[in-house]
Design a protein around this motif. Sequence first.
Motif, short mmCIF file in Angstrom:
data_model
loop_
_atom_site.label_atom_id
_atom_site.label_comp_id
_atom_site.label_asym_id
_atom_site.label_seq_id
_atom_site.Cartn_x
_atom_site.Cartn_y
_atom_site.Cartn_z
N TRP A 124 -2.40 -6.64 8.72
CA TRP A 124 -2.15 -5.26 8.26
C TRP A 124 -1.62 -4.31 8.99
O TRP A 124 -2.05 -4.30 10.22
CB TRP A 124 -2.98 -5.15 7.03
N SER A 125 -0.79 -3.42 8.59
CA SER A 125 -0.25 -2.22 9.52
C SER A 125 0.21 -2.94 10.88
O SER A 125 -0.29 -2.41 11.79
CB SER A 125 -1.32 -1.13 9.61
N PRO A 126 1.05 -3.98 10.68
CA PRO A 126 1.51 -4.58 12.24
C PRO A 126 2.21 -3.42 13.04
O PRO A 126 2.30 -3.55 14.03
CB PRO A 126 2.57 -5.58 11.61
N LEU A 127 2.87 -2.50 12.50
CA LEU A 127 3.57 -1.30 12.90
C LEU A 127 2.86 0.04 13.54
O LEU A 127 3.07 0.94 13.71
CB LEU A 127 4.79 -0.96 12.10
N TRP A 147 0.86 -1.24 -0.03
CA TRP A 147 0.13 0.11 -0.06
C TRP A 147 0.89 1.32 -0.25
O TRP A 147 1.65 1.39 0.62
CB TRP A 147 -0.93 0.02 1.11
N GLN A 148 0.50 2.21 -0.87
CA GLN A 148 1.34 3.48 -0.99
C GLN A 148 2.91 3.28 -1.20
O GLN A 148 3.59 4.06 -0.93
CB GLN A 148 1.31 4.32 0.35
N THR A 149 2.97 2.42 -2.00
CA THR A 149 4.64 1.95 -2.66
C THR A 149 4.57 2.05 -3.94
O THR A 149 3.54 1.89 -4.80
CB THR A 149 5.15 0.75 -1.87
N ALA A 150 5.87 2.34 -4.35
CA ALA A 150 5.96 2.42 -6.05
C ALA A 150 6.79 1.31 -6.44
O ALA A 150 7.52 0.36 -5.43
CB ALA A 150 6.51 3.82 -6.33
N ARG A 151 7.08 0.97 -7.83
CA ARG A 151 7.91 0.10 -8.48
C ARG A 151 9.44 0.19 -7.87
O ARG A 151 9.92 -0.99 -7.48
CB ARG A 151 8.09 0.72 -9.99
N ALA A 152 9.87 1.27 -7.47
CA ALA A 152 11.41 1.26 -6.93
C ALA A 152 11.47 0.65 -5.49
O ALA A 152 12.28 0.04 -5.30
CB ALA A 152 12.06 2.46 -6.95
N ASP A 153 10.24 0.79 -4.77
CA ASP A 153 10.30 0.29 -3.38
C ASP A 153 9.98 -1.25 -3.71
O ASP A 153 10.72 -2.03 -2.72
CB ASP A 153 9.24 0.83 -2.77
N ILE A 154 9.15 -1.86 -4.43
CA ILE A 154 8.91 -3.21 -4.61
C ILE A 154 10.11 -3.78 -5.05
O ILE A 154 10.70 -4.72 -4.43
CB ILE A 154 7.92 -3.53 -5.64
N ALA A 155 10.91 -3.22 -5.78
CA ALA A 155 12.51 -3.87 -6.34
C ALA A 155 13.25 -3.72 -5.34
O ALA A 155 13.88 -4.78 -5.33
CB ALA A 155 12.95 -3.00 -7.56
N ALA A 156 13.23 -2.81 -4.50
CA ALA A 156 14.11 -2.92 -3.31
C ALA A 156 13.78 -3.93 -2.28
O ALA A 156 14.69 -4.41 -1.74
CB ALA A 156 14.09 -1.61 -2.63
N ILE A 176 1.48 -15.39 13.28
CA ILE A 176 0.77 -14.40 12.63
C ILE A 176 1.60 -13.80 11.51
O ILE A 176 2.66 -13.48 11.71
CB ILE A 176 0.18 -13.29 13.63
N VAL A 177 0.90 -13.88 10.34
CA VAL A 177 1.69 -13.45 8.94
C VAL A 177 1.68 -11.92 9.23
O VAL A 177 0.61 -11.36 9.75
CB VAL A 177 1.07 -13.98 7.80
N THR A 178 2.83 -11.18 8.77
CA THR A 178 3.01 -9.85 8.82
C THR A 178 3.21 -9.21 7.34
O THR A 178 3.76 -9.80 6.64
CB THR A 178 3.91 -9.23 9.94
N ILE A 179 2.74 -8.09 7.07
CA ILE A 179 3.04 -7.31 5.79
C ILE A 179 3.34 -5.84 6.12
O ILE A 179 2.60 -4.87 5.76
CB ILE A 179 2.01 -7.46 4.78
N PRO A 180 4.73 -5.59 6.68
CA PRO A 180 5.09 -4.26 7.09
C PRO A 180 5.41 -3.56 5.74
O PRO A 180 5.64 -4.38 5.03
CB PRO A 180 6.30 -4.35 8.05
N ARG A 181 4.83 -2.16 6.15
CA ARG A 181 5.15 -1.33 4.68
C ARG A 181 6.40 -0.45 5.04
O ARG A 181 6.33 0.06 6.47
CB ARG A 181 4.00 -0.45 4.30
N SER A 182 7.34 -0.15 4.16
CA SER A 182 8.30 0.67 4.31
C SER A 182 8.80 1.16 2.99
O SER A 182 8.72 0.35 1.98
CB SER A 182 9.27 0.48 4.93
N THR A 183 9.13 2.61 2.91
CA THR A 183 9.44 3.05 1.33
C THR A 183 11.19 3.49 2.01
O THR A 183 11.61 4.19 0.93
CB THR A 183 8.98 4.30 0.86
N ASN A 184 11.53 3.19 2.91
CA ASN A 184 12.95 3.51 3.55
C ASN A 184 13.88 2.42 3.20
O ASN A 184 13.55 1.37 3.86
CB ASN A 184 12.81 4.13 4.91
N PRO A 185 14.83 2.19 2.31
CA PRO A 185 15.65 1.36 2.04
C PRO A 185 16.05 0.71 3.45
O PRO A 185 16.18 -0.73 3.45
CB PRO A 185 16.69 1.73 1.40
N ALA A 186 16.70 1.40 4.28
CA ALA A 186 17.32 0.75 5.50
C ALA A 186 16.09 -0.12 6.28
O ALA A 186 16.34 -1.11 6.74
CB ALA A 186 17.99 1.78 6.28
#
Length: 259
Positions: free
Chosen positions: A184-187, A23-32, A223-233
């Motif tokens: 979803w949104s585990p953080l 959610w709210q991520t782009a191609r470069a984030d997915i690739a990272a 519990i399966v988690t799907i954290p979101r981040s657009t920050n490479p680190a």
Amino acid sequence: MTTAGNIRLNTGASIPPVGYGCWQTARADIAAAARAGYRAFDTATFYANEQAVGQGIRDAGLNPEDVFLTTKVWRGDMGYAQTLKAFETSRRLLDADVIDLYLIHWPQPDSRLITETWRAMEKLLERGTVRSIGVSNFEAADLDLLAQHSDVTPAVNQIELNPLRQRKSLVAENTARGIVTTAWSPLGQGGPVLHNKTLLHLAEDHDVSVAQIVLRWMLQKQIVTIPRSTNPARIVENLDLDGFALAPPEIELIDALSV
Ligand code: A2P
């Protein structure tokens, strides 16, 4: 796709315990994320980035069949014929032959819309274009409705869940029915969860981040988690959970943070 440590679904398929929330991520984030080692990606028609997800995975040198792909049917696409059509659009955008998991994104007040959508999803399962089907944001009553109309139990119920909102009774409902819970949104969307004192202390004790404590807690609870981040680190950090373990009393401390 390696399946070591994966969680088994009631279809016999298995899902990586930590996936990348798109959610709210782009191609470069997915690739990272793919380069960082994520082998599960959770998207939805509503996120309007299915094509970017497919492209990002390929940018990282992977094929869709190398990863576990989840997408979801949106409210406006529910109904038998509409769902079949929406699924084909998702599959084309993701450029994948088979989708691992297809979910109903939200239940609707019109119960017929839910059961007709589920009937279409059963059809997709029969055709083999999806490996597992499930739901998202379903309460126990919504699960009851499906059980009254179908012999196919959802493989997954994906719900908002974090240490400050544990949804224990719904998780127990899922488990009793053989449904795997995904958070979803585990953080907690980067809000108060990450500033909680108990979690901060545990993070200090283990020399890891609060996010890693939260994700490790879910990992140990299956519990399966799907954290979101657009920050490479942070994309890397959220998958780096094998270097430490929470002891039972530490798990109990987190369990006590909410109902
Ligand atoms: P960012 O993209 O800048 O990393 P959730 O998955 O619960 O919805 O949370 C997503 C939010 O949490 C985003 O704002 C994301 O910001 C932030 N986030 C993700 N991973 C971490 C982390 N390891 N530490 C701190 N904040 C994080």
